[in-house]
Design a protein around this motif. Sequence first.
Motif, mmCIF file in Angstrom:
data_model
loop_
_atom_site.group_PDB
_atom_site.id
_atom_site.type_symbol
_atom_site.label_atom_id
_atom_site.label_comp_id
_atom_site.label_asym_id
_atom_site.label_seq_id
_atom_site.Cartn_x
_atom_site.Cartn_y
_atom_site.Cartn_z
ATOM 1 N N ASP A 176 23.948 61.936 -34.646
ATOM 2 C CA ASP A 176 23.459 60.994 -35.642
ATOM 3 C C ASP A 176 24.615 60.206 -36.228
ATOM 4 O OD1 ASP A 176 24.672 62.874 -37.375
ATOM 5 O OD2 ASP A 176 23.308 62.316 -38.990
ATOM 6 N N ASP B 24 19.256 61.301 -33.379
ATOM 7 C CA ASP B 24 18.547 61.768 -32.196
ATOM 8 C C ASP B 24 17.746 63.025 -32.545
ATOM 9 O OD1 ASP B 24 19.693 59.749 -30.714
ATOM 10 O OD2 ASP B 24 21.381 60.991 -30.061
ATOM 11 N N GLY B 25 16.714 63.273 -31.760
ATOM 12 C CA GLY B 25 15.854 64.411 -32.017
ATOM 13 C C GLY B 25 16.538 65.742 -31.750
ATOM 14 N N ASN C 163 13.447 62.543 -33.879
ATOM 15 C CA ASN C 163 14.254 61.323 -34.018
ATOM 16 C C ASN C 163 13.961 60.663 -35.361
ATOM 17 O OD1 ASN C 163 15.258 61.039 -31.031
ATOM 18 N ND2 ASN C 163 13.056 61.395 -30.886
ATOM 19 N N ASN D 124 10.177 58.466 -38.355
ATOM 20 C CA ASN D 124 10.605 59.614 -37.568
ATOM 21 C C ASN D 124 9.420 60.193 -36.809
ATOM 22 O OD1 ASN D 124 9.366 62.014 -39.058
ATOM 23 N ND2 ASN D 124 10.492 61.019 -40.727
#
Length: 784
Positions: free
Chosen positions: A193, A220-221, A234, A265
């Motif tokens: 991130d 990112d997830g 995410n 998100n």
Amino acid sequence: MVVSTPAMAQVGTVLPAPPVPPSDLDTPAEADLGTQDNAQQADDVGLGEIVVTAQKREQRLRDVPVAVTALTAEALVNRGISDVASVTRAVPSLTLTQGQNPVNNSINIRGIGTSAFSTGVEPAVAVILDDVALLQQAQAFSGLADIARLEVLRGPQGTLFGKGASAGVVNIATQAPGSELTVSIGGQWSQEDYRVETAMGGPVNDWLGVRANGFYVNRDGYLTNLSDNSKQGNEEAYGARLRADITPTDRLNVSLTASYSRNKNDITRTFRYVAPNLRIFAVQPFFPGNLVAPGIVGVTPGPENRNVRLNADSLSDSRQQMYTGRITLDLGFANLISVTGYQDWKLDVQEDVDMTDLPSIGNNPGGVTQPSQFHARQFSQELRLVSQTSGPLSYVLGLYYSDGDTDRAFRRFAFGPGAQFWDSRAGTESYAAFGQATFDVTPTTHIDGGIRFNREIIDVEFTDRRANATAASCGTTCTGRASDNQVTYKIALRQDVTDDVMAYASYATGYKGQGFDVTSGFNPARANNPVKPETSKAYEIGLKGQFFDNWVQMNLAGFWTDYDNFQTQVANFVGGVPTFNLANAPRLRSRGIEGDISVRPFRPLRIDASASYVDAKIREFGNAGCYPGQPFVVGSTPTEPGVCVGATPATGTQDLAGARLANSPKFKYTIAGTYTVELPALPFDGFLQADWTHQSSVNFDIGGNPRALQEGYGVLNGSVGIESDQFRLSFFVNNLLDKAYVTSIGAAAGSTTDAGVNNTNLGLIQFVPRDARRYVGVRARLNY
């Protein structure tokens, strides 16, 4: 650094001011007191003096009989606290129950909060942004940027903050333009991130100051969807704020603020437990056998499960606009302050409710999906008269009005009775008058007292739009309307033991308004019978002091609060399917001890420690719903705690007297330390920083389901870096020990079993936060 508990702030750098932003103070110099003058004083004389406005007027910290934790802008940045959820790391008696979208989140103080699906029930903890109360608590979960300070006031705060503060207040104040031109650029980067934010502010001329800030976050997830190997969790967020302070005369100040933020998100929940015969929104004659297992191949349910199988992406898309106007007029004997606010918040959410990738469930190619849209709007106006006199009497008088509406459209594409299609609107209109005063009986004995009258009118509209809707299900629009008048008050006695030590005792009442249970299954009976208002009576004693020439500061508080008609969400079973409704628990109690100590044993080292013991239990709640798989006996009345009684397990009830409240740790403590390494030969100094937070076990199910237990855990964070007046660079590690934990556990929506009435364990889902694992990164900030 962070300091917590009774009216404790970060010494020398904090200006805790829950209700009053800097523009409400007498001069810009006073507004900067907590970050400039006191910072120098801390270097010279230990920990420094603290000035707060926790009672809407300036007072020394140890003169305020209020329990409050204050976090400065510096503390938020240094500890990586970038949203309300992570504030729990710094406040021992604060917990957060998180759902898949912010509407299902609950902020809890001393074990008290409101976790409910209904859009028509207010929270027990009010969230204030720049002196304006947010209509929906969910609006607070959009991230924090350019914050001057964040305070958590504990216990009923209804006298000054109104009906939505029966358990406490989270107050957020943004940065003012300041008396000098400043520019800052900051960012955070980790392996998955990054966050960038910038701000610029200062005087344009003698009568105008402007500040603008913006931020962008991309993450990112951290969860894996095994159906297509994509990431879930995410996040993309961005926002901007513009503030203008206008001072046409020495006696008049006008502050105008406009802000916009968006947070998008696809965070989802994961399976914690799956019963062998579990199905989701299924009717046995049509779907025999286990429907879930083939749809979660590769998923291992459990506390550390970070895998899902979804055929529809989750979504939470929040957009918020806020406009605030503040006018301060110096009348000589008092300041007349007007605060006008307008907020507009929209939230679009979608959930893959069956949490599988099987298209057959619900006879829908995408499985059982659940889209929903929220739109909340509120106008508010407050007038305050704040005394300026230095005599034995000081006061705050005020009038308040607000008018808010929340629309919600809900759909659930499912098979049979699980399908839903409805629209609703919940409205609230409030009028209030309040006052609080301090009287000096002697130079060392003081009495603080306040009272507030509040009148609230609530209304609701609900329309069931399914093809088979009837009048009994509100196929013809159901409407409801109710009103309530309430008086809350507070009184406190303070005694100055010495110039540096104060003891106090206080009594306060709290109030949270009645509300409609606006969820699936709404009917005319709900429209005619809102959930009863929640009231509280709070007793508190405390001691605050500075010792050893202010190299040590210590605060202690003991509290005892009784609640009547506590509003809580309970599970009931209809045909083996859990449905969730609001109910009133007749009586509960929260009592305990909070304490903190700040020590500067020598100039480079500072240590802050805080702890809380909270005993939050239900005292009376007969005929409460049973949890799946609870021991069952045939009978008519619950007689033994922990046993479900009824004709069948699906219709049984239990007596919850003596049970602990959901997500209420008995013990929680934090220890934080910073060591500064002076480097005289270099243009900067070095530093080491670490903080440890630990809490005891909690159960997320108010019904006591043992499978909803989160064991106690601790989280260690740390950083190392260099800093000067112009820049700060640090390398950090989050959750160094890689400790896994969750922030909610609940029944899977629409879960059923083969027998339909046994409800044996069903399915449990959980929310795994991003911080529940180790990651490293770097933070940097430049100031000009």
